[in-house]
Design a protein around this motif. Structure first.
Motif, mmCIF file in Angstrom:
data_model
loop_
_atom_site.group_PDB
_atom_site.id
_atom_site.type_symbol
_atom_site.label_atom_id
_atom_site.label_comp_id
_atom_site.label_asym_id
_atom_site.label_seq_id
_atom_site.Cartn_x
_atom_site.Cartn_y
_atom_site.Cartn_z
ATOM 1 N N ILE A 202 -7.298 23.591 -8.186
ATOM 2 C CA ILE A 202 -5.902 23.860 -8.524
ATOM 3 C C ILE A 202 -5.012 23.677 -7.295
ATOM 4 O O ILE A 202 -3.884 23.198 -7.400
ATOM 5 N N MET A 203 -5.530 24.033 -6.131
ATOM 6 C CA MET A 203 -4.774 23.820 -4.898
ATOM 7 C C MET A 203 -4.468 22.333 -4.714
ATOM 8 O O MET A 203 -3.338 21.957 -4.362
ATOM 9 N N ARG A 204 -5.454 21.491 -4.959
ATOM 10 C CA ARG A 204 -5.248 20.051 -4.824
ATOM 11 C C ARG A 204 -4.185 19.572 -5.812
ATOM 12 O O ARG A 204 -3.287 18.803 -5.459
ATOM 13 N N GLU A 205 -4.266 20.038 -7.052
ATOM 14 C CA GLU A 205 -3.291 19.652 -8.071
ATOM 15 C C GLU A 205 -1.891 20.125 -7.686
ATOM 16 O O GLU A 205 -0.896 19.434 -7.948
ATOM 17 N N ASN A 206 -1.814 21.290 -7.082
ATOM 18 C CA ASN A 206 -0.534 21.868 -6.674
ATOM 19 C C ASN A 206 0.216 20.933 -5.735
ATOM 20 O O ASN A 206 1.439 20.769 -5.826
ATOM 21 N N TRP A 207 -0.511 20.297 -4.824
ATOM 22 C CA TRP A 207 0.116 19.376 -3.877
ATOM 23 C C TRP A 207 0.355 18.002 -4.490
ATOM 24 O O TRP A 207 1.420 17.402 -4.279
ATOM 25 N N LEU A 208 -0.599 17.488 -5.242
ATOM 26 C CA LEU A 208 -0.469 16.132 -5.773
ATOM 27 C C LEU A 208 0.601 16.042 -6.861
ATOM 28 O O LEU A 208 1.172 14.968 -7.069
ATOM 29 N N ARG A 209 0.869 17.157 -7.534
ATOM 30 C CA ARG A 209 1.894 17.149 -8.577
ATOM 31 C C ARG A 209 3.249 16.733 -8.020
ATOM 32 O O ARG A 209 4.073 16.134 -8.726
ATOM 33 N N ALA A 210 3.491 17.022 -6.752
ATOM 34 C CA ALA A 210 4.770 16.671 -6.136
ATOM 35 C C ALA A 210 4.996 15.163 -6.130
ATOM 36 O O ALA A 210 6.148 14.704 -6.171
ATOM 37 N N ILE A 211 3.908 14.391 -6.086
ATOM 38 C CA ILE A 211 4.046 12.932 -6.127
ATOM 39 C C ILE A 211 4.581 12.499 -7.489
ATOM 40 O O ILE A 211 5.512 11.680 -7.580
ATOM 41 N N ASP A 212 4.014 13.055 -8.559
ATOM 42 C CA ASP A 212 4.471 12.717 -9.911
ATOM 43 C C ASP A 212 5.922 13.144 -10.114
ATOM 44 O O ASP A 212 6.722 12.415 -10.725
ATOM 45 N N GLU A 213 6.276 14.312 -9.583
ATOM 46 C CA GLU A 213 7.653 14.797 -9.738
ATOM 47 C C GLU A 213 8.630 13.918 -8.970
ATOM 48 O O GLU A 213 9.749 13.684 -9.420
ATOM 49 N N PHE A 214 8.189 13.411 -7.813
ATOM 50 C CA PHE A 214 9.042 12.513 -7.024
ATOM 51 C C PHE A 214 9.325 11.224 -7.790
ATOM 52 O O PHE A 214 10.473 10.787 -7.891
ATOM 53 N N HIS A 215 8.295 10.641 -8.364
ATOM 54 C CA HIS A 215 8.487 9.383 -9.103
ATOM 55 C C HIS A 215 9.246 9.621 -10.405
ATOM 56 O O HIS A 215 9.998 8.767 -10.855
ATOM 57 N N SER A 216 9.050 10.790 -11.000
ATOM 58 C CA SER A 216 9.778 11.120 -12.217
ATOM 59 C C SER A 216 11.257 11.241 -11.929
ATOM 60 O O SER A 216 12.102 10.787 -12.710
ATOM 61 N N LYS A 217 11.612 11.820 -10.770
ATOM 62 C CA LYS A 217 13.018 11.972 -10.388
ATOM 63 C C LYS A 217 13.670 10.605 -10.164
ATOM 64 O O LYS A 217 14.843 10.386 -10.464
ATOM 65 N N LYS A 218 12.885 9.653 -9.622
ATOM 66 C CA LYS A 218 13.410 8.318 -9.344
ATOM 67 C C LYS A 218 13.806 7.589 -10.622
ATOM 68 O O LYS A 218 14.734 6.782 -10.618
ATOM 69 N N THR A 219 13.095 7.873 -11.713
ATOM 70 C CA THR A 219 13.346 7.156 -12.965
ATOM 71 C C THR A 219 14.391 7.824 -13.824
ATOM 72 O O THR A 219 14.798 7.296 -14.853
ATOM 73 N N ASP A 220 14.823 9.055 -13.429
ATOM 74 C CA ASP A 220 15.839 9.763 -14.235
ATOM 75 C C ASP A 220 17.207 9.091 -14.128
ATOM 76 O O ASP A 220 17.559 8.553 -13.096
#
Length: 220
Positions: A202-220
């Protein structure tokens, strides 16, 4: 004269360490802007030190990737590469996950309580949208676990990577969300149960999720 035997000795900071810390902070928070040319004489005057610790600090900052030195010409603050999040977070996530596994056997009730109280402060900062404070508290939360891992090499690597995370945050590449609050709670629960492997996942997912959120923000 009587001197107490039990006291905390003051930490002595050299001029180079002090200059390095301040210059790094100014670059991270944008006081020194990307592309800005740095004058070692002006920096020395501003920090009240000689030019030697400034030059030594700039050399260290170049190694970290915060400045670029052009001998005989200029020293410039590097540009912020927001896409570097793709390269930065995976190794940081791996180190944080490994720290969680190593720390799991070392945690006592006091450390668990400290993690819970830190996450409560983090939650309040996120909910009032004070993201700068939330970032600092989030670092505190993860640092507690890194410290409990008791591995100086992991500690050094995480500290180096974390400085770049701060800079990306100040340049709006990393977003803190309430999802992290719940993930922190899950990590604490699993560590309390002695399940370091699942907590690390879960710790690993906690950090890697930020990558998905960054790319999601770019497409908004």
């Amino acid at each position: 004269m009587p001197i107490p035997s039990e006291h905390q000795r003051p930490t002595r900071v050299t001029a180079k360490e002090s200059a390095f810390t301040q210059l790094q902070q100014w670059i991270i928070d944008g006081t020194l802007q990307p592309g800005e040319k740095l004058n070692d004489i002006e920096l020395a005057e501003a920090l009240g030190v000689s030019r030697t610790p400034i030059r030594e600090s700039l050399q260290l900052l170049e190694v970290q990737g915060f400045v670029k030195m052009y001998p005989g010409k200029a020293t410039q603050v590097t540009e912020v590469d927001k896409e570097s999040i793709n390269d930065l977070l995976p190794p940081l996530a791996a180190m944080q996950a490994l720290s969680t596994e190593l720390a799991a056997p070392n945690l006592d009730e006091n450390v668990i309580k400290e993690l819970e109280e830190t996450n409560d402060r983090f939650a309040k900062a996120v909910q009032r949208e004070d993201y700068f404070t939330a970032l600092k508290i989030d670092e505190d939360f993860h640092q507690i676990i890194v410290d409990q891992a008791a591995n100086k090499y992991i500690h050094s690597i995480v500290a180096s990577l974390q400085t770049h995370v701060r800079r990306l945050f100040f340049h709006n590449s990393i977003i803190l969300t309430e999802k992290s609050i719940d993930e922190h709670k899950d990590i604490i629960r699993l560590l309390t149960e002695g399940n370091g492997e699942k907590a690390a996942s879960i710790m690993r997912e906690n950090w890697l999720r930020a990558i998905d959120e960054f790319h999601s923000k770019k497409t908004d």
